[in-house]
Design an enzyme around this catalytic site. Structure first.
Site, PDB file in Angstrom:
ATOM      1  N   HIS A  13       2.449  21.820 -29.982  1.00 49.80           N
ATOM      2  CA  HIS A  13       3.750  22.445 -30.247  1.00 49.80           C
ATOM      3  C   HIS A  13       3.895  22.588 -31.755  1.00 49.80           C
ATOM      4  O   HIS A  13       3.051  22.100 -32.509  1.00 49.80           O
ATOM      5  CB  HIS A  13       4.891  21.620 -29.650  1.00 49.80           C
ATOM      6  CG  HIS A  13       5.071  20.274 -30.276  1.00 49.80           C
ATOM      7  ND1 HIS A  13       4.148  19.257 -30.145  1.00 49.80           N
ATOM      8  CD2 HIS A  13       6.067  19.749 -31.053  1.00 49.80           C
ATOM      9  CE1 HIS A  13       4.566  18.193 -30.791  1.00 49.80           C
ATOM     10  NE2 HIS A  13       5.723  18.459 -31.368  1.00 49.80           N
ATOM     11  N   HIS A  15       6.129  21.562 -34.158  1.00 51.94           N
ATOM     12  CA  HIS A  15       6.671  20.667 -35.185  1.00 51.94           C
ATOM     13  C   HIS A  15       5.598  20.496 -36.263  1.00 51.94           C
ATOM     14  O   HIS A  15       4.401  20.434 -35.957  1.00 51.94           O
ATOM     15  CB  HIS A  15       7.034  19.301 -34.590  1.00 51.94           C
ATOM     16  CG  HIS A  15       8.421  19.250 -33.988  1.00 51.94           C
ATOM     17  ND1 HIS A  15       8.687  18.660 -32.785  1.00 51.94           N
ATOM     18  CD2 HIS A  15       9.608  19.722 -34.455  1.00 51.94           C
ATOM     19  CE1 HIS A  15       9.992  18.758 -32.521  1.00 51.94           C
ATOM     20  NE2 HIS A  15      10.568  19.401 -33.521  1.00 51.94           N
ATOM     21  N   ASP A  17       4.460  18.123 -38.026  1.00 55.27           N
ATOM     22  CA  ASP A  17       3.484  17.026 -37.991  1.00 55.27           C
ATOM     23  C   ASP A  17       2.383  17.281 -36.963  1.00 55.27           C
ATOM     24  O   ASP A  17       1.474  16.461 -36.804  1.00 55.27           O
ATOM     25  CB  ASP A  17       4.173  15.667 -37.744  1.00 55.27           C
ATOM     26  CG  ASP A  17       5.070  15.648 -36.525  1.00 55.27           C
ATOM     27  OD1 ASP A  17       5.746  16.657 -36.260  1.00 55.27           O
ATOM     28  OD2 ASP A  17       5.094  14.616 -35.830  1.00 55.27           O
ATOM     29  N   HIS A  18       2.445  18.440 -36.286  1.00 51.02           N
ATOM     30  CA  HIS A  18       1.408  18.788 -35.311  1.00 51.02           C
ATOM     31  C   HIS A  18       0.663  20.071 -35.666  1.00 51.02           C
ATOM     32  O   HIS A  18      -0.313  20.406 -34.992  1.00 51.02           O
ATOM     33  CB  HIS A  18       2.024  18.920 -33.915  1.00 51.02           C
ATOM     34  CG  HIS A  18       2.542  17.617 -33.408  1.00 51.02           C
ATOM     35  ND1 HIS A  18       1.856  16.804 -32.538  1.00 51.02           N
ATOM     36  CD2 HIS A  18       3.690  16.940 -33.716  1.00 51.02           C
ATOM     37  CE1 HIS A  18       2.545  15.708 -32.310  1.00 51.02           C
ATOM     38  NE2 HIS A  18       3.663  15.759 -33.010  1.00 51.02           N
ATOM     39  N   HIS A 103       9.657  18.578 -24.341  1.00 46.55           N
ATOM     40  CA  HIS A 103       9.915  18.247 -25.746  1.00 46.55           C
ATOM     41  C   HIS A 103      10.958  19.215 -26.313  1.00 46.55           C
ATOM     42  O   HIS A 103      10.700  19.943 -27.261  1.00 46.55           O
ATOM     43  CB  HIS A 103       8.601  18.335 -26.533  1.00 46.55           C
ATOM     44  CG  HIS A 103       8.667  17.726 -27.900  1.00 46.55           C
ATOM     45  ND1 HIS A 103       9.151  16.451 -28.124  1.00 46.55           N
ATOM     46  CD2 HIS A 103       8.292  18.212 -29.107  1.00 46.55           C
ATOM     47  CE1 HIS A 103       9.061  16.194 -29.421  1.00 46.55           C
ATOM     48  NE2 HIS A 103       8.566  17.236 -30.037  1.00 46.55           N
ATOM     49  N   ASP A 125       3.771  15.676 -27.893  1.00 44.89           N
ATOM     50  CA  ASP A 125       5.093  15.051 -27.865  1.00 44.89           C
ATOM     51  C   ASP A 125       5.780  15.410 -26.551  1.00 44.89           C
ATOM     52  O   ASP A 125       5.866  16.586 -26.196  1.00 44.89           O
ATOM     53  CB  ASP A 125       5.952  15.556 -29.027  1.00 44.89           C
ATOM     54  CG  ASP A 125       5.541  14.944 -30.349  1.00 44.89           C
ATOM     55  OD1 ASP A 125       4.534  14.214 -30.380  1.00 44.89           O
ATOM     56  OD2 ASP A 125       6.232  15.209 -31.355  1.00 44.89           O
ATOM     57  N   HIS A 194       0.949   8.357 -31.819  1.00 48.35           N
ATOM     58  CA  HIS A 194       2.111   9.084 -32.347  1.00 48.35           C
ATOM     59  C   HIS A 194       3.350   8.193 -32.253  1.00 48.35           C
ATOM     60  O   HIS A 194       4.283   8.442 -31.496  1.00 48.35           O
ATOM     61  CB  HIS A 194       2.313  10.393 -31.579  1.00 48.35           C
ATOM     62  CG  HIS A 194       3.323  11.309 -32.205  1.00 48.35           C
ATOM     63  ND1 HIS A 194       4.683  11.115 -32.072  1.00 48.35           N
ATOM     64  CD2 HIS A 194       3.198  12.400 -32.959  1.00 48.35           C
ATOM     65  CE1 HIS A 194       5.336  12.065 -32.714  1.00 48.35           C
ATOM     66  NE2 HIS A 194       4.449  12.852 -33.272  1.00 48.35           N
TER      67      HIS A 194
HETATM   68 ZN   LIG Z   1       7.414  17.133 -31.870  1.00 47.77          ZN
END
Ligand SMILES: [Zn+2]
Length: 228
Positions: A13, A15, A17-18, A103, A125, A194
């Site tokens: 996804h 975000h 941090d991904h 998510h 996530d 995570h």
């Molecule tokens: Zn996320």
């Protein structure tokens, strides 16, 4: 790994941090010695993002093609958006399947990687997800995200309070639910990964202990460069 061996990138996804290094990873591999295509999969707007990155990197890429005789960068990156559950990539060595997970408000997918001798599932996530349990059924290794709810209050206090707390609870999976999920899926090994919040500084047992109460398989705590 040797970047020239990169063959597949799965984005769960968008975000940051991904996905933050997606373009840079591909560009770096191309600048190194990548000569074979890389398949890239992820939810929308992956296609738009990749096209934007091609524009972002064009000054460098076009110069290197002219000066260093490199192959076209764009031709080595085969990106396609994932819009639904199912197989997203398959070759002689692996089959990679996706399931839509929970998510909100993000479009988010988990991935399962099946090889001849082992199978791995990466949750990305997600809140507790029946689709993830189905995807992970019988897998050797489930890498699952985790949130430690008693530890989020410091982050909540630094932000917009209730809204952040609701987001964290609605879109992540409590350490107290991980064992039930791993047992329901029938996996061999659960890897707790995570960790939210990342700055909780908790003993390892607080992350993996709760799962051991409801899951009889192996439970490991993820850390950078851990090999499973
Ligand atoms: Zn996320």
């Amino acid at each position: 790994m040797d970047l020239a061996d990169l063959t597949f990138v799965g984005i769960t996804h968008h975000h940051s941090d991904h996905n933050a290094d997606l373009g840079t990873l591909l560009h770096l591999a191309w600048c190194d010695s990548l000569r074979t295509p890389v398949e890239v999969r992820g939810p929308r707007p992956l296609d738009e993002m990749m096209e934007a990155f091609f524009r972002f990197s064009d000054a460098d890429v076009s110069t290197r093609i002219a000066d260093e005789g490199r192959p076209p960068f764009r031709g080595l990156v085969r990106h396609a958006e994932v819009h639904q559950a199912g197989v997203v990539f398959e070759d002689d060595l692996v089959r990679i399947s996706a399931a839509r997970v929970e998510h909100p408000p993000m479009d988010a997918f988990a991935y399962r990687i099946d090889t001849a001798d082992r199978s791995f599932v990466i949750s990305g996530d997600t809140a507790p997800s029946e689709a993830l349990i189905d995807l992970a059924r019988g897998a050797d290794v489930l890498v699952h995200e985790a949130i430690h709810l008693p530890s989020i209050e410091a982050s909540v206090a630094r932000s917009n309070g209730t809204r952040l707390r609701e987001h964290l609870i609605d879109s992540h999976t409590s350490v107290d639910d991980l064992g039930r999920i791993a047992t329901a899926a029938g996996v061999g090994t659960l890897v707790v990964s995570h960790l939210v919040p990342a700055d909780a500084a908790l003993p390892d047992e607080d992350w993996i202990g709760p799962a051991r109460r409801t899951f009889s398989g192996e439970v490991l705590l993820a850390h950078d460069f851990r090999v499973i």
